[in-house]
Scaffold this motif. Structure first.
Motif: not given
Length: 426
Positions: A120, A313, A316-317
Motif C-alpha cells: 500500500e 479490493e 483491502r476490505s
C-alpha cells in the motif's frame, strides 16, 4: 433389546456407506462440469490484460552480474561481506528493521498484514501483494488442519508436524524478504540507496544486483521474479530438504492426502462468495516447480486486470484471520458454536452450493487453534552456489486456466469423502 439396538446401528452404518458410495458418480460429474465452467470463467476474466513490462535485455544484464558473484569467480570475494562503511543513520535503520521484523514475524496473521502495508505504501513492490495473498493461503492451510473436514484424517502429532512445516516456510520467507522490503522503503524515505546493508540481514548475494537496478529503474516484474527465485531457494535446504521435515512430513502418506484437501491449491478470492482465481502445484518438493508456480501466480495477479482489481479490493476490505469463512461465508464459519453437528459431509456438499446457517463447516481463525511456535536458529549460508537458478530469469507467463472456484469446491468434496470414509470405518 441389545441385539435390536445393534442391528439398528449396523443398518444405519451400512446405509451411510451406501449413501457415500452413491455420491461418487455425482462427484465425477462435478469434475466435468467444473472443468467446463473454469474454462468459460477464465476466458471471461482474461481480458483486458495488464502490461507486466518485462525487459529481456535488463534480465540478461542482471544474469551476467549474478554469474560474476558465483563462487570461484574473481568478484565472488565481495559476497556476504558486511560493509565497513556504516554511518550513524545506517545503524539506526538496521536496528529499526531488526525490531520491526521481529515484531511482525510473530504469526502468519502479523506477517500477512505487514506485506499488504508494504504494498500500500509503495505499489511498485508487486511482490509484497503477491506475498500477502500467498501468505493468506498459508494461514488457511494451517487452520484447515483443525477444521471439520480434516480433523479426523490425521492424529494430533501429525497435524502438529504439518503445521510446523507450513509455519516454518511462512516465517523464514518473511525473515528473509521483509528486511529487503524495508530497506527499499527506507531508501525512498531518505532519498539514497540502502542496499549496501542487505548483507547485514544475511540476504543472498543473488538479490543485490536486482535491488540496485530496481532503485534506478523500478523494474517491478524483474524484481518480483528475482524474489520468487530467492525465497524458494531460501527455504529449499532450510525446510523442504531438512531431515526433520523430510522424515516427519514429506515422506508420510498423510502429506499426499493433503493434496486431496486442496493444500496444493493457492486461491485468490475475487470477493466474498464470488469467484476464485488460483493455481494448483502438483509437486511441492520440487524447487523448479515451485518457482514456475510462483511466476504463474505473479503473471495471473499482475498480468490480468480483472484479477488484479478484484483481488486487491478483497485484500483491502477483508482482514486476514485465517478462516476460509473470509471468502466463502456461505460454506464456512469461524465460530464452533455456529457450525453444524453432522458426522458426514459429502452428500450435503454435493447437493447444495451453500450450507444453511447453523450447518456450515467449522474453519477456525488461526489464533484460536495455533499458538506461537519457537524454532532453532536460522542457518546463514548463502544458497547461491551455482548458476542453476538463472534459467528462471525469464518473463512470467499468464496461465490460460486460472478460475478455481469449481476445482477448489471439488477439492473440498474429495476431502469430505475421505473424512466420511474414515468416520464410517472407525
Amino acid at each position: 433389546m441389545t441385539s435390536v439396538k445393534s442391528d439398528s446401528s449396523e443398518s444405519a452404518h451400512h446405509g451411510s456407506i451406501l449413501q457415500m458410495v452413491r455420491s461418487i458418480p455425482g462427484a465425477a460429474r462435478e469434475v466435468w462440469r467444473g472443468k467446463q465452467a473454469a474454462w468459460q470463467a477464465s476466458a471471461q476474466l482474461r481480458h483486458p490484460l495488464r502490461d507486466m513490462a518485462w525487459d529481456s535485455d535488463m534480465a540478461a544484464t542482471l544474469q551476467a552480474e549474478v554469474e560474476r558473484l558465483l563462487p570461484g569467480n574473481e568478484n565472488a570475494f565481495a559476497r556476504n561481506t558486511l560493509s565497513a562503511l556504516v554511518c550513524e543513520e545506517d545503524c539506526i535503520i538496521l536496528e529499526e528493521i531488526k525490531t520491526l521484523t521481529q515484531e511482525n514475524n510473530r504469526s502468519n496473521i502479523t506477517r500477512t498484514a505487514a506485506y499488504l502495508e508494504c504494498y500500500e505504501q509503495y505499489p511498485e513492490l508487486h511482490w509484497a501483494l503477491l506475498a500477502h495473498m500467498v501468505s493468506r493461503n498459508g494461514g488457511y492451510h494451517m487452520t484447515d488442519l483443525q477444521s471439520d473436514l480434516m480433523h479426523n484424517l490425521q492424529n494430533q502429532t501429525d497435524r502438529e508436524h504439518m503445521y510446523r512445516l507450513l509455519e516454518r516456510c511462512n516465517a523464514l520467507i518473511f525473515q528473509d524478504a521483509y528486511p529487503q522490503l524495508l530497506l527499499y522503503m527506507n531508501s525512498r524515505r531518505i532519498g539514497r540507496s540502502c542496499f549496501h546493508l542487505l548483507s547485514h540481514f544475511h540476504v543472498s548475494a543473488f538479490m543485490t544486483p536486482f535491488w540496485e537496478r530496481f532503485w534506478l529503474e523500478r523494474c517491478s516484474s524483474l524484481l518480483s521474479v528475482a524474489l520468487i527465485i530467492n525465497e524458494q531457494n531460501y527455504i529449499e535446504s532450510r525446510v523442504v530438504q531438512h531431515p526433520y521435515f523430510q522424515k516427519q512430513v514429506l515422506s508420510k502418506p498423510a502429506f499426499h492426502l493433503h493434496n486431496l484437501a486442496g493444500l496444493n491449491h493457492i486461491v485468490f478470492p475475487l470477493g466474498r462468495e464470488k469467484g476464485l482465481a488460483g493455481r494448483v502445484i502438483e509437486h511441492f518438493g520440487k524447487l523448479d516447480e515451485r518457482i514456475m508456480f510462483g511466476k504463474g501466480l505473479y503473471a495471473m495477479l499482475f498480468g490480468v486486470e480483472q484479477v488484479f482489481t478484484q483481488v486487491l479490493e478483497f485484500a483491502r476490505s477483508v482482514p486476514h484471520r485465517g478462516s476460509r469463512a473470509e471468502y466463502w461465508p456461505g460454506l464456512f464459519t469461524a465460530h464452533k458454536d455456529e457450525a453444524g453437528e453432522n458426522e458426514l459431509y459429502s452428500q450435503e456438499l454435493l447437493d447444495q452450493e451453500w450450507l444453511a446457517e447453523g450447518q456450515r463447516l467449522y474453519s477456525p481463525e488461526l489464533l484460536a487453534v495455533w499458538g506461537d511456535t519457537p524454532y532453532e536458529p536460522i542457518t546463514r549460508q548463502d544458497w547461491l552456489q551455482n548458476r542453476d537458478c538463472l534459467g528462471h530469469l525469464t518473463a512470467p507467463r499468464r496461465p490460460w486456466l486460472f478460475e478455481m472456484s469449481h476445482e477448489h469446491r471439488y477439492g473440498m468434496l474429495k476431502t469430505a469423502l475421505a473424512h466420511d470414509a474414515k468416520t464410517l470405518t472407525h
